[in-house]
Motif scaffolding. Structure first.
Motif, short mmCIF file in Angstrom:
data_model
loop_
_atom_site.label_atom_id
_atom_site.label_comp_id
_atom_site.label_asym_id
_atom_site.label_seq_id
_atom_site.Cartn_x
_atom_site.Cartn_y
_atom_site.Cartn_z
N GLY A 184 0.79 -1.22 0.00
CA GLY A 184 0.00 0.00 0.00
C GLY A 184 0.83 1.27 0.00
N PRO A 185 1.80 1.41 0.91
CA PRO A 185 2.60 2.63 0.91
C PRO A 185 3.36 2.84 -0.39
CG PRO A 185 2.89 1.43 2.97
CD PRO A 185 2.15 0.53 2.05
N VAL A 186 3.83 1.76 -1.00
CA VAL A 186 4.59 1.87 -2.25
C VAL A 186 3.69 2.33 -3.39
CG1 VAL A 186 6.00 0.61 -3.92
CG2 VAL A 186 6.22 0.10 -1.48
N VAL A 187 2.49 1.75 -3.46
CA VAL A 187 1.53 2.15 -4.50
C VAL A 187 1.11 3.59 -4.29
CG1 VAL A 187 -0.74 1.71 -5.49
CG2 VAL A 187 0.74 -0.21 -4.85
N ALA A 188 0.83 3.95 -3.04
CA ALA A 188 0.42 5.33 -2.74
C ALA A 188 1.50 6.33 -3.12
CB ALA A 188 0.07 5.45 -1.26
N MET A 189 2.74 6.02 -2.79
CA MET A 189 3.85 6.90 -3.14
C MET A 189 3.93 7.07 -4.66
SD MET A 189 7.90 6.09 -2.96
CE MET A 189 7.56 4.97 -4.32
N GLY A 190 3.75 5.97 -5.38
CA GLY A 190 3.83 6.02 -6.83
C GLY A 190 2.77 6.89 -7.46
N LYS A 191 1.66 7.08 -6.76
CA LYS A 191 0.58 7.92 -7.27
C LYS A 191 0.65 9.34 -6.72
CE LYS A 191 -2.63 4.12 -8.16
NZ LYS A 191 -2.92 4.39 -9.59
N GLY A 192 1.73 9.66 -5.99
CA GLY A 192 1.92 11.02 -5.52
C GLY A 192 1.37 11.33 -4.16
N ALA A 193 0.98 10.31 -3.38
CA ALA A 193 0.45 10.56 -2.03
C ALA A 193 1.53 11.15 -1.14
CB ALA A 193 -0.08 9.27 -1.42
N ALA A 194 1.08 11.90 -0.14
CA ALA A 194 2.01 12.51 0.82
C ALA A 194 2.30 11.60 2.00
CB ALA A 194 1.45 13.84 1.32
N LYS A 222 12.76 7.25 -2.03
CA LYS A 222 11.50 6.95 -2.71
C LYS A 222 10.55 6.31 -1.71
CE LYS A 222 13.69 6.28 -7.24
NZ LYS A 222 13.94 5.31 -8.34
N SER A 223 10.15 7.09 -0.72
CA SER A 223 9.26 6.58 0.31
C SER A 223 8.49 7.74 0.92
CB SER A 223 10.05 5.83 1.39
OG SER A 223 11.05 6.66 1.95
N ILE A 224 7.39 7.43 1.56
CA ILE A 224 6.56 8.44 2.22
C ILE A 224 6.26 7.97 3.64
CG2 ILE A 224 5.52 9.36 0.11
CD1 ILE A 224 3.10 7.52 0.62
#
Length: 480
Positions: A184-194, A222-224
């Motif tokens: 989830g965090p990886v996919v979210a980061m890839g879509k520009g999530a904060a 490359k992480s959020i």
């Protein structure tokens, strides 16, 4: 009378069929070894070595975050414990990995109804900027829904996924829960999530203790920021979201990767009497997450293996093959100890007779499955027959993955068992501050010791092998 010389054809046929026949001979376990295994089983049910071991580990050391303040102390404790229990060889092997640290974590709903949230940072999460991260929450019903989302709807927001785990004996919901936590965090980061939030991967519906665990981040750049909410706090956030108003959350996480660290797998051998270079491998992982004391995850696993080995040590003579206990380093942050061990010993995988690791708490083992060559199924059935009286069923249709760290040796070709423990309540406490000694029932722990003592001894005494060879089980379907 002198025998006539073999013709070339006859010699060739002997090479093809004679040697192949020897190789394909069924693996069996002698009656004397079966009888000794039954005695080990019965003695294990009344032995307290495993319980006193996990009691000492959780009392004298406590939590054991990989690379953390107790890492070296835990390793020194384990070396001393192995020696005190009488292993013939005790040694270490280095394991190098990223050093992730946790200092503090806070969260709160800022609007529309300001209130604190109980949460915990996830492994390999970076920290938030100074002053914290405040952003609108974008909820998703599932990981698939997040994957399908338009990046424009996610950009700059804190993604939230609220999947709720349910209790089951086989713990199958954890595959979904941990999958969300990892991906989830990886996919979210890839879509520009904060940032990223999830409902904890745990089954404790009413306990306000969040469950930590690993993310899929591999590059700090490359992480959020990513965190898990306790189940009651996830319920509260969802109730606020249900009002249909924009919901703003503030995350303040002080954590992140700070260079590299070298830890060590701790290994003890009871050296085999006839075949010292052939190994039955058992163990657990020595590290734990930091909120609790690592009793069920995985102090119990280390203790079970040590308790089983001690019973074998106390027999009148060593078994034919070496019984090896491995206390793996840094399983929690990505199987680092298991992968290092497998890489180091891959070339010798054929000398590994059979292996399995305990890493699902301390509740009873209820099912056994195996990945072995067809000619060794009879020997597995012999093991199963000895274990059946203490509640272990044999599922011949399922593969055996070897457990968490030893799954890496299985992937190299080691024959392996899966010894499934009852996971009904394990995920109530897993990766939380509630992972403490009081969750362990000594009698249930002793049943685990009996299982590991029986299979280890019987495998060590078998006439024949279980099929370990490079790549032998590459397509067995094991999920471990």
């Amino acid at each position: 009378m002198r025998r006539p010389a073999l013709t070339l054809l006859a010699a060739s046929l002997m090479l093809v069929y004679g040697f192949a026949g020897a190789t394909d001979a069924p693996t069996t376990i002698p009656a004397a070894a079966v009888q000794t295994a039954e005695q080990l089983r019965d003695k294990a049910l009344h032995d307290d070595t495993a319980y006193t071991t996990v009691e000492a580990l959780t009392t004298e050391i406590g939590s054991r975050l990989a690379g953390g303040v107790n890492d070296q102390r835990a390793r020194e404790w384990a070396i001393a414990r192995f020696k005190a229990l009488g292993f013939d060889k005790v040694y270490t092997e280095p394991v190098t990995y990223p050093l992730w640290v946790r200092r503090s974590e806070h969260g709160a709903i800022v609007a529309p109804f300001p209130q604190p949230l109980t949460l915990t940072a996830l492994g390999y999460s970076p920290g938030t900027p100074k002053g914290g991260l405040t952003a609108e929450v974008m909820p998703f019903a599932s990981l698939d829904a997040l994957k399908a989302a338009d990046p424009a709807t996610v950009k700059g927001k804190i993604v939230y996924i609220g999947f709720r785990m349910h209790r089951t004996k086989d713990g199958r919901d954890y595959d979904l829960g941990s999958g969300i936590r990892m991906q989830g965090p990886v996919v979210a980061m890839g879509k520009g999530a904060a940032g990223f939030l999830l409902r904890s991967a745990g089954t404790d519906a009413s306990s306000r203790t969040p469950h930590t665990g690993l993310t899929g981040f591999t590059d700090p750049a490359k992480s959020i920021p990513a965190a898990a909410l306790s189940n009651p706090d996830a319920d509260q956030l969802e109730r606020v979201l249900a009002y249909g108003k924009p919901v703003t959350v503030k995350l303040d996480l002080d954590c992140g990767i700070e260079g590299q660290y070298t830890g060590y797998n701790v290994i003890g051998d009871l050296v085999g009497r006839k075949y010292p270079d052939q190994v039955v491998a058992i163990g657990g992982h020595l590290d734990s997450w930091d909120p609790g004391t690592g009793a069920i995850d995985d102090g119990a696993g280390v203790a079970i293996a040590l308790g089983a080995a001690k019973l074998i040590h106390d027999l009148p003579q060593r078994p034919d093959r070496t019984v090896r206990v491995i206390a793996f380093a840094n399983e929690e942050m990505g199987l680092w100890g298991g992968r290092a061990y497998a890489d180091k010993h891959a070339a010798a995988v054929g000398s590994f007779q059979l292996g399995s690791e305990s890493d699902l708490g301390a509740a009873p083992v209820w099912q056994m499955s195996a990945s072995v060559k067809p000619q060794a199924r009879g020997a597995i059935e012999q093991i199963a027959k000895v274990l059946q009286p203490i509640g272990v069923a044999y599922d011949a249709k399922q593969p055996g993955g070897g457990g968490s760290d030893l799954s890496q040796m299985h992937r190299k070709g080691m024959a392996a068992l899966t010894l499934a423990q009852d996971a009904t309540y394990y995920f109530d406490w897993h990766h939380t501050a509630n992972d403490t000694l009081d969750k362990i029932d000594p009698k249930q722990l002793a049943q685990n010791v009996a299982v590991y003592a029986v299979f280890s001894y019987m495998a060590a005494q078998a006439d024949g092998d279980f099929g370990s060879a490079p790549g032998a089980f590459a397509h067995d379907g094991a999920e471990e």
